[in-house]
Structure formats: structure tokens, C-alpha cells
Design a protein around this motif. Structure first.
Motif, PDB file in Angstrom:
ATOM      1  N   VAL A 122       5.411  -2.224   8.532  1.00  0.00           N
ATOM      2  CA  VAL A 122       5.940  -3.453   9.131  1.00  0.00           C
ATOM      3  C   VAL A 122       5.438  -4.691   8.368  1.00  0.00           C
ATOM      4  CG1 VAL A 122       5.795  -4.912  11.195  1.00  0.00           C
ATOM      5  CG2 VAL A 122       6.299  -2.485  11.439  1.00  0.00           C
ATOM      6  N   CYS A 123       4.129  -4.711   8.072  1.00  0.00           N
ATOM      7  CA  CYS A 123       3.553  -5.906   7.429  1.00  0.00           C
ATOM      8  C   CYS A 123       4.011  -6.073   5.980  1.00  0.00           C
ATOM      9  CB  CYS A 123       2.031  -5.876   7.521  1.00  0.00           C
ATOM     10  SG  CYS A 123       1.435  -6.085   9.213  1.00  0.00           S
ATOM     11  N   THR A 124       4.496  -5.001   5.334  1.00  0.00           N
ATOM     12  CA  THR A 124       5.016  -5.139   3.961  1.00  0.00           C
ATOM     13  C   THR A 124       6.549  -5.099   3.977  1.00  0.00           C
ATOM     14  OG1 THR A 124       4.975  -2.735   3.541  1.00  0.00           O
ATOM     15  CG2 THR A 124       2.999  -3.979   2.927  1.00  0.00           C
ATOM     16  N   SER A 125       7.150  -5.253   5.161  1.00  0.00           N
ATOM     17  CA  SER A 125       8.613  -5.122   5.321  1.00  0.00           C
ATOM     18  C   SER A 125       9.111  -3.821   4.691  1.00  0.00           C
ATOM     19  CB  SER A 125       9.349  -6.304   4.685  1.00  0.00           C
ATOM     20  OG  SER A 125       8.890  -7.494   5.219  1.00  0.00           O
ATOM     21  N   TRP A 126       8.314  -2.787   4.784  1.00  0.00           N
ATOM     22  CA  TRP A 126       8.611  -1.449   4.257  1.00  0.00           C
ATOM     23  C   TRP A 126       8.839  -1.460   2.747  1.00  0.00           C
ATOM     24  CZ3 TRP A 126       7.253   2.152   7.647  1.00  0.00           C
ATOM     25  CH2 TRP A 126       7.208   1.759   9.003  1.00  0.00           C
ATOM     26  N   GLU A 127       8.285  -2.508   2.066  1.00  0.00           N
ATOM     27  CA  GLU A 127       8.313  -2.536   0.597  1.00  0.00           C
ATOM     28  C   GLU A 127       7.454  -1.381   0.083  1.00  0.00           C
ATOM     29  OE1 GLU A 127       7.039  -5.851  -2.173  1.00  0.00           O
ATOM     30  OE2 GLU A 127       8.012  -6.994  -0.580  1.00  0.00           O
ATOM     31  N   LEU A 128       6.420  -1.085   0.854  1.00  0.00           N
ATOM     32  CA  LEU A 128       5.554   0.043   0.539  1.00  0.00           C
ATOM     33  C   LEU A 128       5.927   1.148   1.523  1.00  0.00           C
ATOM     34  CD1 LEU A 128       3.056   0.075  -1.441  1.00  0.00           C
ATOM     35  CD2 LEU A 128       1.664   0.022   0.598  1.00  0.00           C
ATOM     36  N   ASP A 129       6.361   2.284   1.010  1.00  0.00           N
ATOM     37  CA  ASP A 129       6.715   3.386   1.898  1.00  0.00           C
ATOM     38  C   ASP A 129       5.460   4.219   2.168  1.00  0.00           C
ATOM     39  OD1 ASP A 129       7.626   5.552   3.262  1.00  0.00           O
ATOM     40  OD2 ASP A 129       8.947   6.299   1.677  1.00  0.00           O
ATOM     41  N   PRO A 130       4.864   4.065   3.357  1.00  0.00           N
ATOM     42  CA  PRO A 130       3.590   4.759   3.602  1.00  0.00           C
ATOM     43  C   PRO A 130       3.713   6.276   3.650  1.00  0.00           C
ATOM     44  CG  PRO A 130       4.281   3.517   5.551  1.00  0.00           C
ATOM     45  CD  PRO A 130       5.323   3.297   4.512  1.00  0.00           C
ATOM     46  N   GLU A 131       4.936   6.769   3.726  1.00  0.00           N
ATOM     47  CA  GLU A 131       5.143   8.219   3.796  1.00  0.00           C
ATOM     48  C   GLU A 131       4.844   8.905   2.456  1.00  0.00           C
ATOM     49  OE1 GLU A 131       5.166  10.916   6.196  1.00  0.00           O
ATOM     50  OE2 GLU A 131       6.032   9.126   7.120  1.00  0.00           O
ATOM     51  N   THR A 132       5.156   8.220   1.350  1.00  0.00           N
ATOM     52  CA  THR A 132       4.979   8.848   0.031  1.00  0.00           C
ATOM     53  C   THR A 132       3.988   8.108  -0.866  1.00  0.00           C
ATOM     54  OG1 THR A 132       6.905   7.601  -0.704  1.00  0.00           O
ATOM     55  CG2 THR A 132       7.285   9.894  -0.070  1.00  0.00           C
ATOM     56  N   THR A 133       3.528   6.940  -0.425  1.00  0.00           N
ATOM     57  CA  THR A 133       2.566   6.180  -1.227  1.00  0.00           C
ATOM     58  C   THR A 133       1.203   6.862  -1.162  1.00  0.00           C
ATOM     59  OG1 THR A 133       3.755   4.164  -0.690  1.00  0.00           O
ATOM     60  CG2 THR A 133       1.501   3.893  -1.456  1.00  0.00           C
ATOM     61  N   PRO A 134       0.475   6.930  -2.294  1.00  0.00           N
ATOM     62  CA  PRO A 134      -0.844   7.566  -2.242  1.00  0.00           C
ATOM     63  C   PRO A 134      -1.741   6.941  -1.167  1.00  0.00           C
ATOM     64  CG  PRO A 134      -0.238   7.150  -4.514  1.00  0.00           C
ATOM     65  CD  PRO A 134       0.834   6.523  -3.657  1.00  0.00           C
ATOM     66  N   TYR A 135      -2.565   7.800  -0.591  1.00  0.00           N
ATOM     67  CA  TYR A 135      -3.472   7.419   0.491  1.00  0.00           C
ATOM     68  C   TYR A 135      -4.297   6.176   0.166  1.00  0.00           C
ATOM     69  CZ  TYR A 135      -7.170   8.246   3.976  1.00  0.00           C
ATOM     70  OH  TYR A 135      -8.059   8.130   4.994  1.00  0.00           O
ATOM     71  N   TYR A 136      -4.897   6.162  -1.050  1.00  0.00           N
ATOM     72  CA  TYR A 136      -5.785   5.043  -1.399  1.00  0.00           C
ATOM     73  C   TYR A 136      -5.026   3.729  -1.514  1.00  0.00           C
ATOM     74  CZ  TYR A 136      -4.141   6.650  -5.954  1.00  0.00           C
ATOM     75  OH  TYR A 136      -3.348   7.066  -6.986  1.00  0.00           O
ATOM     76  N   ASP A 137      -3.758   3.781  -1.927  1.00  0.00           N
ATOM     77  CA  ASP A 137      -2.933   2.561  -1.982  1.00  0.00           C
ATOM     78  C   ASP A 137      -2.725   2.008  -0.572  1.00  0.00           C
ATOM     79  OD1 ASP A 137      -2.552   2.552  -4.698  1.00  0.00           O
ATOM     80  OD2 ASP A 137      -0.467   3.207  -4.644  1.00  0.00           O
ATOM     81  N   VAL A 138      -2.437   2.907   0.369  1.00  0.00           N
ATOM     82  CA  VAL A 138      -2.203   2.487   1.754  1.00  0.00           C
ATOM     83  C   VAL A 138      -3.495   1.903   2.336  1.00  0.00           C
ATOM     84  CG1 VAL A 138      -1.642   3.312   4.087  1.00  0.00           C
ATOM     85  CG2 VAL A 138      -0.289   4.068   2.151  1.00  0.00           C
ATOM     86  N   GLU A 139      -4.626   2.553   2.055  1.00  0.00           N
ATOM     87  CA  GLU A 139      -5.918   2.045   2.529  1.00  0.00           C
ATOM     88  C   GLU A 139      -6.200   0.661   1.949  1.00  0.00           C
ATOM     89  OE1 GLU A 139      -8.839   5.042   1.518  1.00  0.00           O
ATOM     90  OE2 GLU A 139      -9.548   5.033   3.586  1.00  0.00           O
ATOM     91  N   TYR A 140      -5.956   0.517   0.638  1.00  0.00           N
ATOM     92  CA  TYR A 140      -6.227  -0.743  -0.048  1.00  0.00           C
ATOM     93  C   TYR A 140      -5.365  -1.871   0.527  1.00  0.00           C
ATOM     94  CZ  TYR A 140      -6.856  -4.025  -3.917  1.00  0.00           C
ATOM     95  OH  TYR A 140      -7.142  -5.141  -4.672  1.00  0.00           O
ATOM     96  N   VAL A 141      -4.075  -1.606   0.659  1.00  0.00           N
ATOM     97  CA  VAL A 141      -3.164  -2.628   1.192  1.00  0.00           C
ATOM     98  C   VAL A 141      -3.506  -2.915   2.659  1.00  0.00           C
ATOM     99  CG1 VAL A 141      -0.749  -3.185   1.711  1.00  0.00           C
ATOM    100  CG2 VAL A 141      -1.343  -2.126  -0.472  1.00  0.00           C
ATOM    101  N   PHE A 142      -3.869  -1.860   3.404  1.00  0.00           N
ATOM    102  CA  PHE A 142      -4.267  -2.058   4.796  1.00  0.00           C
ATOM    103  C   PHE A 142      -5.465  -3.014   4.890  1.00  0.00           C
ATOM    104  CE2 PHE A 142      -6.917  -1.174   8.464  1.00  0.00           C
ATOM    105  CZ  PHE A 142      -6.001  -1.356   9.484  1.00  0.00           C
TER     106      PHE A 142
END
Ligand SMILES: [Zn+2]
Length: 231
Positions: free
Chosen positions: A57-77
Motif C-alpha cells: 500500500v505504501c509503495t502503491s504496489w510499485e514493489l510487489d512484496p510477493e516476489t521481491t526478495p525478503y531483505y528488500d521488503v525489510e529495508y523498504v519497510f
């Protein structure tokens, strides 16, 4: 949109694995509440879903958390968290000198590092075959399924992380069952490089440092894992 709506600011960060710019907005009080409630449940599926939703939601789904590597999601979070709540995490450090030795200290989310340096998808040649696979690092959902693991879901995660299989003259159009059969048919030697790639996945962490109030010992370490990023 009603007149009372507040326009949230937009920020930009970089996705560690690709170096691509990602736009994001802070989460709202309502979204934070949902996150905290999910965390209290201590159920990995609930927590994973809440984090995926927040980052999505916060990235307007620019980042797809389903397939993005875990560490990328953690970092952006963490970047989202820092713009929503604050850059500083206040923590309490313990020490082996005494169970009552508690030292308050803080860390700066701006110091977050991803190590070792992430790489985007890589090509891995399977020894003694004509196959090459392109693999990605596990996503947060892959991790959630590994946590509830048995041997089968580990194979499933490896298969999920294979984004493409090809030979010199053909690109396979395999579905997930076929990819799983492919992974299962490999010898340990053939699987080695692929397993190594997944095992050496980078980690997102924040360096920590405090001096025990009771004995003066210097504690140097790092903070990682979503459950620690909520405080
Ligand atoms: Zn101490």
C-alpha cells in the motif's frame, strides 16, 4: 476524497537488490494499529500478510512484496517506518553480568545495512547438464512457508525462486509442479550452487552499540528481524 483528508508526503528510497528508485508514503495511524495487532498475534501468516500489505500500500504496489526478495521488503519497510514513526528506535540492552542489568540505548534506522551486497537475479549453470537456471532470492512469503516447514515446502521454495530455466536452444515454460520435479531430480552436487545462492542471501540489519550500565562492558551487535523493528 473528503476535505478532511491529509495528503501524505512521498519519499524515495532505493531497492537494495536492483538499485531502482521506489516511491513510498508513510503509514497512517490506522495502518499502524493493524500492524501492531497482527504482530501481537504472533502468527507468522498474519504478520507476513500485514507487512506485505503495508509495504504494498505504501509503495502503491510499485514493489510487489510477493516476489521481491525478503531483505528488500525489510529495508523498504524500515524506510517507511522511519518516515511514519521516527528514525530512532529506543531499546533496552541486557548483559550477562546480571539479569537485572538493563541499559537503555537507541539505534538510528538511517544506519540500516544490507549485507553482503545484494545481487539481482543470477544465472546458475547446473553441472553435468545443458540447463541454466535464473534464480531470485526468497520473498517474505517464501520465508513464511519455510517457517511452517517440512522437507517438501523447502523444495517448493527453491522451485519458487527459479524464475527461468533454459538450455542453449530452448527456454522452458514450466509451471511450478514441473519446476519442483526438476529440483527434486537434481543430485546434491547439481543442487549445490543453487542452494548456496539461497543460503547466502543478504540480511537487513541495524548496527547496535551500548555500554552496560552495571559493569561497563561494551556490547556491539546488530538488530534484525521484523519483530524487532516495531518497537
Ligand atoms: Zn554488564
Amino acid at each position: 476524497m473528503s476535505k478532511a483528508s491529509i495528503i501524505l508526503p512521498t519519499y524515495i528510497t532505493k531497492q537494495p537488490s536492483t538499485g531502482k528508485e521506489v516511491k513510498f508514503r508513510p503509514f497512517t495511524v490506522k495502518e499502524e494499529k493493524a500492524l501492531l495487532l497482527a504482530l501481537q498475534e504472533e502468527d507468522i501468516t498474519t504478520v507476513t500478510t500485514a507487512i506485505k500489505n503495508t509495504v504494498g500500500v505504501c509503495t502503491s504496489w510499485e514493489l510487489d512484496p510477493e516476489t521481491t526478495p525478503y531483505y528488500d521488503v525489510e529495508y523498504v519497510f524500515l524506510k517507511i517506518r522511519s518516515k511514519s514513526v521516527g528514525e530512532i528506535l529506543d531499546l533496552i540492552g541486557s548483559c550477562e553480568c546480571s539479569p537485572t542489568a538493563k541499559t537503555p540505548f537507541s539505534v538510528d534506522i538511517g544506519d540500516t545495512v544490507v549485507k553482503p551486497s545484494p545481487v539481482e537475479n543470477i544465472n546458475i549453470k547446473i553441472p553435468d547438464t545443458t540447463y541454466t537456471v535464473i534464480a531470485r532470492h526468497p520473498s517474505i512469503s517464501d520465508f513464511a512457508s519455510l517457517a511452517q516447514t517440512n522437507g517438501e515446502s523447502a523444495t517448493q521454495v527453491v522451485a519458487n525462486c527459479i524464475t527461468s530455466v533454459f538450455t542453449d536452444d530452448e527456454v522452458m515454460s514450466w509451471d511450478s509442479t514441473e519446476k519442483m520435479e526438476f529440483v527434486e531430480s537434481m543430485s546434491p552436487k547439481q543442487q549445490k550452487e543453487l542452494a548456496q545462492f539461497l543460503k547466502n542471501m543478504p540480511m537487513t540489519s541495524i548496527p547496535t552499540k551500548y555500554k552496560c550500565k552495571a559493569c561497563g562492558k561494551e556490547h556491539v551487535g546488530s538488530l534484525s528481524g521484523f519483530e524487532n523493528f516495531f518497537v
